[in-house]
Design a protein around this motif. Structure first.
Motif, PDB file in Angstrom:
ATOM      1  N   ARG A 120       0.831  -1.281   0.097  1.00 21.17           N
ATOM      2  CA  ARG A 120       0.042  -0.095  -0.161  1.00 21.17           C
ATOM      3  C   ARG A 120       0.849   1.059  -0.074  1.00 21.17           C
ATOM      4  N   ILE A 121       0.617   2.043  -0.873  1.00 25.54           N
ATOM      5  CA  ILE A 121       1.379   3.477  -0.919  1.00 25.54           C
ATOM      6  C   ILE A 121       0.569   4.550  -0.831  1.00 25.54           C
ATOM      7  N   LEU A 122       0.726   5.559   0.234  1.00 22.25           N
ATOM      8  CA  LEU A 122      -0.124   6.524   0.274  1.00 22.25           C
ATOM      9  C   LEU A 122       0.657   7.859  -0.149  1.00 22.25           C
ATOM     10  N   LEU A 123       0.352   8.617  -0.997  1.00 22.75           N
ATOM     11  CA  LEU A 123       0.930   9.739  -1.407  1.00 22.75           C
ATOM     12  C   LEU A 123       0.419  11.030  -1.367  1.00 22.75           C
ATOM     13  N   ASP A 124       0.960  12.183  -0.739  1.00 23.17           N
ATOM     14  CA  ASP A 124       0.463  13.412  -1.028  1.00 23.17           C
ATOM     15  C   ASP A 124       0.403  13.736  -2.339  1.00 23.17           C
ATOM     16  N   ASP A 125      -0.486  14.451  -3.045  1.00 22.72           N
ATOM     17  CA  ASP A 125      -0.879  14.602  -4.326  1.00 22.72           C
ATOM     18  C   ASP A 125      -0.324  15.953  -4.975  1.00 22.72           C
ATOM     19  N   PHE A 126       0.550  16.661  -4.258  1.00 25.66           N
ATOM     20  CA  PHE A 126       1.027  18.031  -4.748  1.00 25.66           C
ATOM     21  C   PHE A 126       2.023  17.744  -5.779  1.00 25.66           C
ATOM     22  N   HIS A 127       3.012  16.723  -5.605  1.00 29.09           N
ATOM     23  CA  HIS A 127       4.072  16.609  -6.433  1.00 29.09           C
ATOM     24  C   HIS A 127       3.850  15.578  -7.539  1.00 29.09           C
ATOM     25  N   LEU A 148      -3.881   8.785  -3.560  1.00 35.51           N
ATOM     26  CA  LEU A 148      -3.457  10.028  -3.363  1.00 35.51           C
ATOM     27  C   LEU A 148      -4.146  10.752  -2.344  1.00 35.51           C
ATOM     28  N   PHE A 149      -3.341  11.578  -1.228  1.00 40.07           N
ATOM     29  CA  PHE A 149      -4.104  12.185  -0.243  1.00 40.07           C
ATOM     30  C   PHE A 149      -4.301  13.818  -0.548  1.00 40.07           C
ATOM     31  N   ASN A 150      -5.503  14.160  -0.207  1.00 43.68           N
ATOM     32  CA  ASN A 150      -5.880  15.410  -0.582  1.00 43.68           C
ATOM     33  C   ASN A 150      -5.509  15.923  -1.746  1.00 43.68           C
ATOM     34  N   PRO A 151      -5.967  15.363  -2.893  1.00 43.31           N
ATOM     35  CA  PRO A 151      -5.621  15.531  -4.082  1.00 43.31           C
ATOM     36  C   PRO A 151      -6.158  16.787  -4.907  1.00 43.31           C
ATOM     37  N   LEU A 152      -5.420  17.292  -5.841  1.00 36.21           N
ATOM     38  CA  LEU A 152      -5.886  18.488  -6.770  1.00 36.21           C
ATOM     39  C   LEU A 152      -6.472  17.808  -7.927  1.00 36.21           C
ATOM     40  N   ALA A 153      -7.399  18.658  -8.497  1.00 39.14           N
ATOM     41  CA  ALA A 153      -8.009  18.222  -9.428  1.00 39.14           C
ATOM     42  C   ALA A 153      -7.165  18.681 -10.822  1.00 39.14           C
ATOM     43  N   GLY A 154      -7.368  17.936 -12.024  1.00 39.13           N
ATOM     44  CA  GLY A 154      -6.946  18.458 -13.308  1.00 39.13           C
ATOM     45  C   GLY A 154      -5.850  17.397 -13.831  1.00 39.13           C
ATOM     46  N   ALA A 155      -5.376  17.821 -15.183  1.00 38.19           N
ATOM     47  CA  ALA A 155      -4.508  17.111 -15.576  1.00 38.19           C
ATOM     48  C   ALA A 155      -2.927  17.249 -15.135  1.00 38.19           C
ATOM     49  N   ARG A 156      -2.337  16.076 -15.275  1.00 42.70           N
ATOM     50  CA  ARG A 156      -0.852  16.097 -14.586  1.00 42.70           C
ATOM     51  C   ARG A 156       0.142  16.644 -15.043  1.00 42.70           C
ATOM     52  N   GLY A 157       0.073  17.329 -16.303  1.00 41.29           N
ATOM     53  CA  GLY A 157       1.053  17.716 -17.173  1.00 41.29           C
ATOM     54  C   GLY A 157       1.746  19.058 -16.474  1.00 41.29           C
ATOM     55  N   SER A 158       0.891  19.574 -15.792  1.00 36.19           N
ATOM     56  CA  SER A 158       1.244  21.048 -15.213  1.00 36.19           C
ATOM     57  C   SER A 158       0.929  21.192 -13.672  1.00 36.19           C
ATOM     58  N   SER A 159       2.005  21.432 -12.926  1.00 38.09           N
ATOM     59  CA  SER A 159       1.666  21.656 -11.529  1.00 38.09           C
ATOM     60  C   SER A 159       0.809  23.199 -11.495  1.00 38.09           C
ATOM     61  N   PHE A 160       1.418  24.085 -12.309  1.00 37.64           N
ATOM     62  CA  PHE A 160       0.715  25.293 -12.253  1.00 37.64           C
ATOM     63  C   PHE A 160      -0.752  25.475 -12.755  1.00 37.64           C
ATOM     64  N   ALA A 161      -1.118  24.552 -13.596  1.00 42.24           N
ATOM     65  CA  ALA A 161      -2.268  24.386 -14.230  1.00 42.24           C
ATOM     66  C   ALA A 161      -3.330  23.608 -13.298  1.00 42.24           C
ATOM     67  N   ARG A 162      -2.852  22.748 -12.669  1.00 45.23           N
ATOM     68  CA  ARG A 162      -3.614  22.155 -11.540  1.00 45.23           C
ATOM     69  C   ARG A 162      -4.047  23.227 -10.233  1.00 45.23           C
ATOM     70  N   ASP A 229      -2.829   3.313   8.906  1.00 41.81           N
ATOM     71  CA  ASP A 229      -4.325   3.067   8.515  1.00 41.81           C
ATOM     72  C   ASP A 229      -5.261   4.269   8.750  1.00 41.81           C
ATOM     73  N   SER A 230      -5.049   4.905   9.673  1.00 38.92           N
ATOM     74  CA  SER A 230      -6.049   6.131   9.905  1.00 38.92           C
ATOM     75  C   SER A 230      -5.906   6.904   8.733  1.00 38.92           C
ATOM     76  N   TYR A 231      -4.990   7.271   7.915  1.00 39.01           N
ATOM     77  CA  TYR A 231      -4.852   8.064   6.719  1.00 39.01           C
ATOM     78  C   TYR A 231      -5.400   7.306   5.448  1.00 39.01           C
ATOM     79  N   TRP A 232      -4.900   6.158   5.382  1.00 39.40           N
ATOM     80  CA  TRP A 232      -5.216   5.075   4.269  1.00 39.40           C
ATOM     81  C   TRP A 232      -6.726   4.972   4.161  1.00 39.40           C
ATOM     82  N   PRO A 239      -8.135   6.342  -4.338  1.00 35.80           N
ATOM     83  CA  PRO A 239      -7.460   5.602  -5.079  1.00 35.80           C
ATOM     84  C   PRO A 239      -6.744   6.391  -6.244  1.00 35.80           C
ATOM     85  N   VAL A 240      -5.817   5.791  -6.780  1.00 39.68           N
ATOM     86  CA  VAL A 240      -5.312   6.510  -8.134  1.00 39.68           C
ATOM     87  C   VAL A 240      -6.211   6.496  -9.287  1.00 39.68           C
ATOM     88  N   GLN A 241      -6.828   5.195  -9.509  1.00 41.09           N
ATOM     89  CA  GLN A 241      -7.723   5.036 -10.543  1.00 41.09           C
ATOM     90  C   GLN A 241      -9.153   5.781 -10.475  1.00 41.09           C
TER      91      GLN A 241
END
Length: 577
Positions: A120-127, A148-162, A229-232, A239-241
């Motif tokens: 199980r991999i839990l990753l903050d979504d900023f990067h 991904l925790f606390n995700p940003l919406a939008g395409a992943r090509g550009s951090s600025f756009a997200r 587990d509390s974060y997961w 889920p990434v999907q």
């Protein structure tokens, strides 16, 4: 990137708060199957190894610890956990970069999943954008789940756009999951300051972080797993999907396949090195160099059978995931309560365990990890030794320092200089409090950025034959009265206190405290500038044996950088730095 927003990222967030226009669109009614850590590590090879080591050492305490100061130990410990895991691997990180060092680790994780280990991999979504989005491909590997925790919406090509897409939700997106955990079979685990990437393992070309982790063994790891587990299972974990569209997935897969082909074709890359900027730094998204690849692949797993553990009572402090609230009200900035584990040791009636229990009871009345540490500072009797790379003391911290100084406690703080800070705007928040801290009697040290001198003082930060590289402080450590060691993900700043979620281990051990103190004090003495007040003005005393002269301006920093921060720094409030 560092444990808080780098200069560009921070600036965009500040811009986003001002603009307040667009609205992020995250999926609703997401399926999040609940899962938990391995109920018991018994029957695994790692659990048997821990018990053998404890018995051989005739340990009084059930949990053991090993400080991981240099890149070889930090990298090797994670490789050892990957190769030794038989049932579970749980990873929780703020950032995982798609580069040479992490590539070696992630390939090991793929192999572990193939042999039946649940990952199980839990990753903050900023990067997770650009080249770093490659790591999301792990979500589609059998036996690997990724959220991904606390995700940003939008395409992943550009951090600025997200970021612009999420402007209307700025109060949420600036709150990040900053915890770091690497857990195997619920019996061995690593926590501390490091993210996963070349710069954290001494393998970057232009700048490497000086960092500290701690390898924990035994029952304390079960506390770390409960925090995971509390974060997961939290509603902020997607889920990434549920976030990556099919077309985007295909593009990520193609980039991953291309990266694999490049990794297998080192000789061709040696003849055609990656494109670079004018100063020799590879462009963002460029493939790792052959030297970086060779270094990452040459690292060896830590030999857990000979590693020398220190057995001691310990507790965990962890922010609850609710510190990043599910509703997006900006008024909710504090967690509903701090999670504090109990010593829970067979020798818990001993003096050291009882003392640690008293400390944990005091911390339990706090709302966050940082506030818990401020409560513990209130117990200090003689000495506080602190490393905080981003040091922006709010009113509570300054009050705690003033009270400690009033009791005669010596306080020494090591932080980044302007030149060594990977997020220069964070230096503004520290600099505006510098004179007040000195007047309180707090001793301030700022890391020298020049690589060679710092490596000699702190032990190698790992640049090796990669060429000239600067050092950047990233460790988060506190030693109190020579007997309590704290290693975690937190900085002593308002972002860690009020917004980011954090985790820390408190270990009651004079031996570990002494080892950490000796390294920190050597680094202060030989690799850092000491800041003093001299007739009302700041003076930077040169490191011992450096041959440098004292200076009355920010050392090693360009005039342009100093002017830019002086002009724009006052626009950034402390809580956003």
């Amino acid at each position: 990137m560092s444990s808080i927003f780098a200069f560009f990222g921070r600036s965009v967030v500040l811009l986003a708060i001002v603009l307040q226009g667009a609205c992020a669109q995250l999926p609703e009614h997401v399926d999040r199957p609940v899962s938990n850590a391995l109920p018991s590590p018994s029957g695994t090879a790692l659990e048997a190894l821990v018990q053998q080591r404890r018995k051989a050492d005739a340990a009084r305490f059930e949990s053991g610890f090993l400080l991981l100061g240099g890149p070889p130990a930090a990298y090797g410990s994670r490789l050892a956990l990957i190769e030794g895991a038989q049932k579970t691997l749980d990873l929780q990180y703020y950032a995982i970069h798609a580069d040479a060092s992490t590539g070696r680790l992630l390939r090991g994780i793929r192999s572990a999943a193939q042999r039946g280990v649940r990952v199980r991999i839990l990753l903050d979504d900023f990067h997770s954008t650009g080249r770093d989005a490659l790591v999301l491909g792990l979500a589609f590997v059998p036996n690997i789940e990724m959220r991904l925790f606390n995700p940003l919406a939008g395409a992943r090509g550009s951090s600025f756009a997200r970021l612009l897409n999420s402007v209307g939700d700025a109060s949420r997106i600036q709150q990040r999951m900053h915890n770091k955990l690497f857990l195997a079979d619920n019996v061995l685990g690593v926590t501390g300051g490091r993210n996963l990437g070349d710069a954290y393992f001494g393998n970057a070309l232009k700048g490497n972080f000086i960092d500290v982790d701690i390898l924990a063994a035994g029952p304390i790891v079960q506390d770390l797993s409960r925090s995971f587990d509390s974060y997961w299972n939290n509603e902020r974990a997607y889920p990434v999907q549920s976030l990556v569209k099919r077309e985007e997935l295909e593009a990520i897969r193609e980039r991953a396949a291309q990266a694999d082909r490049e990794l297998a074709d080192e000789s061709a890359r040696a003849q055609n090195p990656p494109p670079t900027t004018t100063d020799g730094e590879p462009k963002p998204g460029a493939a790792p160099t052959p030297v970086q690849l060779a270094r990452a692949w040459d690292e060896k797993p830590l030999d857990l059978k000979t590693a020398r553990f220190v057995w001691a009572p310990a507790v965990m402090l962890a922010d609850q995931p609710g510190k990043i609230p599910a509703d997006r009200g900006p008024e909710q900035t504090k967690a509903p309560g701090l999670v504090v584990s109990q010593p829970g040791d067979a020798a818990g009636s001993s003096r050291r365990a009882a003392s640690l229990q008293a400390s944990s009871d005091i911390a339990a009345g706090s709302d966050t990890v940082v506030e818990g540490l401020l409560q513990l500072i209130g117990q200090a009797r003689s000495d506080l030794l602190i490393i905080s790379p981003y040091f922006v003391p709010g009113p509570d911290m300054k009050q705690a320092f003033a009270a400690a100084r009033g009791r005669g406690v010596r306080i020494r703080v090591l932080t980044n200089s302007l030149a060594s800070n990977d997020a220069p705007v964070a230096h503004v928040g520290y600099a505006r409090h510098r004179e007040d801290l000195l007047k309180l009697g707090v001793e301030l040290y700022e890391l020298r950025s020049e690589q060679a001198s710092v490596s000699n003082a702190f032990g190698s930060s790992g640049s090796g034959n990669l060429g000239e590289s600067r050092s950047m402080l990233h460790s988060k450590v506190l030693v109190m009265d020579g007997r309590l060691l704290v290693v975690g993900s937190m900085n002593l700043d308002l972002r860690s206190q009020l917004q980011n979620t954090e985790i820390a281990l408190l270990v009651r051990s004079a031996e570990l405290s002494r080892a950490a103190s000796e390294q920190i004090e050597r680094g202060m003495r030989e690799g850092s500038w000491r800041v003093e007040l001299n007739d009302g003005s700041l003076l930077w005393r040169a490191p011992e044996g450096s041959g440098l002269k004292d200076t009355s301006t920010e050392p090693d920093a360009s005039l342009t950088l100093r002017l830019l921060l002086r002009l724009f720094g006052p626009l950034a409030p402390d809580q956003l730095l």
